[in-house]
Design an enzyme around this catalytic site. Structure first.
Site, PDB file in Angstrom:
ATOM      1  CB  THR A   1     -11.986   2.649 -10.222  1.00  0.00           C
ATOM      2  OG1 THR A   1     -12.921   1.710  -9.667  1.00  0.00           O
ATOM      3  CG2 THR A   1     -10.769   1.897 -10.704  1.00  0.00           C
TER       4      THR A   1
ATOM      5  CB  CYS B   1     -19.998  -0.011  -5.348  1.00  0.00           C
ATOM      6  SG  CYS B   1     -18.508  -0.774  -4.677  1.00  0.00           S
TER       7      CYS B   1
ATOM      8  CB  THR C   1     -15.506  -1.356 -10.401  1.00  0.00           C
ATOM      9  OG1 THR C   1     -15.782  -2.291  -9.364  1.00  0.00           O
ATOM     10  CG2 THR C   1     -16.693  -1.271 -11.341  1.00  0.00           C
TER      11      THR C   1
ATOM     12  CG  ASP D   1      -2.104   0.940   1.057  1.00  0.00           C
ATOM     13  OD1 ASP D   1      -3.203   0.465   0.738  1.00  0.00           O
ATOM     14  OD2 ASP D   1      -1.934   2.166   1.240  1.00  0.00           O
TER      15      ASP D   1
ATOM     16  NE  ARG E   1      -5.013   1.909   4.034  1.00  0.00           N
ATOM     17  CZ  ARG E   1      -6.244   1.616   4.444  1.00  0.00           C
ATOM     18  NH1 ARG E   1      -6.946   2.513   5.098  1.00  0.00           N
ATOM     19  NH2 ARG E   1      -6.767   0.437   4.197  1.00  0.00           N
TER      20      ARG E   1
END
Length: 441
Positions: free
Chosen positions: A96, A271, A131, A46, A51
């Site tokens: 995305t 999403c 996606t 990452d 994180r």
């Protein structure tokens, strides 16, 4: 794949002589990386060193996984891109999003492709989970991999696509229990991709005939939900004007065996409210102006303004000056029982209310106040105050579902009838006292 058979390739991963990398350790990448690390040697990468440090300590920055999920896993967490050279099977699971113009923002995806490209070796496979619109993997990402690696696609390295189907906050439909679509740039690659995922996903696999088919399948999953929700949202607007309760209509219609039981509401997150724009973008590229998909997006994007207008009008009907009103909004995340605030439409509601000069207080037991301030420039309250002219329950957090109407009455201005905007239809309107309003979509 000409140089090594799929069977031999899979054996190399099983024996740990070759490693698998997962690029992007968010709500999609981290659970997948940990699942794979039960069986394979995994490098979790990452770009956020902050994180990575949390994950190295056995803690999920997204607060989706318990600390026990990190135990006894063959995984290395790193923010050093050079470590990716130790892997030969790379899975890209980065966001995305869309930009301010509601066009696809491929910067995270192409940035990840650059990082992987610099680490590519002959025979490597790169699988995308993000996606995208049909064609993105081969037309946008693969050229970046070629440019950065100096290798030739289809000869030196190969690609695959296996769209994520993670449902944040869902402890039942976890990554291993959701059927996986897989596709490769050639039959042998498809078998390697299928072998890797099939060894850890118990729900089974569907082999798509091409990467484009797999990409298209993913993007329409969420576009379909978006359209169905837009339909009931539009019904809610119509029924409001007709003086009919939408929930009562849906309950009645739902007695038919094939009625689709969708609920009206705010459509946010990363999403359902984003993916249709990827399909819209690609359709326009090939010379088609979509009507149905675009219409559904307009309806859903317009719901925050509709809710704010309805509340403002109700305040005026009660002789409450919006400029002197104080409203509590309970819930800031894009869905219940998660900490994710990305693309949450609650903030659109807050901004719409503020456009009417209403004083808005925002609370949420899951959202990080610092992230809210940074992303939306909105300050959160630690706890609800008192003397509110109206309360909006915007998210069905378990903490809110347990409340009764007396709790909200106690939050309201003394001597003033309760005005509760119940956006998730959590409370029984029959429990309202005379003069009180429980408004719902």
């Amino acid at each position: 794949m000409t140089q090594i058979s799929p069977i031999d390739r899979l054996a190399a991963y099983t024996s740990h002589s070759e490693a698998i990398s997962v690029i992007g350790l968010g709500y999609v990448g981290l659970p997948l990386a940990l699942l794979l690390a039960n069986k394979y040697r995994v490098i979790g990468f990452d770009i956020s060193s902050e994180r990575v440090k949390l994950m190295q300590q056995g803690s999920d920055p997204s607060k989706e996984l318990a600390n026990e999920a990190f135990c006894s896993k063959n995984i290395e967490f790193t923010a050093d891109p050079s470590r990716l050279r130790d892997a030969s099977f790379h899975i890209v699971a980065v966001p995305t999003p869309i930009n301010a113009s509601r066009e696809p923002n491929l910067k995270p995806l192409l940035g990840a492709s650059e990082t992987v490209g610099k680490a590519l070796k002959k025979g490597d496979i790169v699988v995308y989970e993000s996606t995208v619109y049909p064609g993105c993997t081969e037309e946008d990402c693969v050229p970046v991999l070629e440019r950065e690696s100096g290798l030739t696609f289809g000869e030196d390295f190969f690609a695959g696509y296996s769209p994520e189907r993670i449902n944040p906050g869902d402890k039942v439909h976890t990554v291993d229990k959701i059927l996986k679509i897989v596709a490769g740039s050639d039959p042998d690659t498809t078998e390697v991709v299928a072998g890797i995922y099939g060894s850890v996903v118990t729900a089974g696999l569907h082999r798509a005939p091409s990467i484009k088919v797999a990409e298209a399948a993913k993007v329409i999953e969420n576009a379909q939900r978006d359209l169905n929700i837009s339909f009931v949202n539009e019904l809610s607007i119509i029924f409001k004007k007709l003086g009919i309760d939408t929930q009562e209509v849906l309950t009645a219609a739902g007695t038919k065996w094939n009625f689709l039981k969708f609920q009206p509401g705010l459509v946010g997150g990363h999403c359902i409210s984003v993916d249709p724009y990827y399909l819209l973008h690609k359709a326009k590229q090939v010379g088609y102006e979509p009507e149905v998909i675009a219409s559904g997006r307009r309806v859903n994007d317009g719901m925050p303004a509709f809710i704010a207008k309805e509340l403002t009008q109700l305040l005026l009907q009660r002789n409450i000056n919006p400029k002197q009103a104080k409203v509590l909004v309970m819930g800031a995340t894009f869905k219940e029982n998660v900490a994710d605030i990305r693309n949450s439409k609650i903030f659109d509601v807050v901004n719409e209310l503020m456009n009417y000069f209403i004083n808005v207080h925002l609370v949420d037991p899951y959202a990080n106040p610092n992230e809210v301030a940074r992303e939306y420039r909105i300050s959160m309250q630690d706890e609800p105050g008192k003397s509110y002219d109206a309360v909006i329950v915007a998210v069905a957090h378990r903490e809110y579902c347990d409340r009764d109407l007396d709790y909200f009455r106690d939050l309201s201005k003394p001597g003033q009838d309760l005005i509760l905007f119940d956006l998730k239809a959590l409370f029984d309107r029959n429990d309202a006292r005379k003069g009180e309003v429980i408004w719902r979509l």
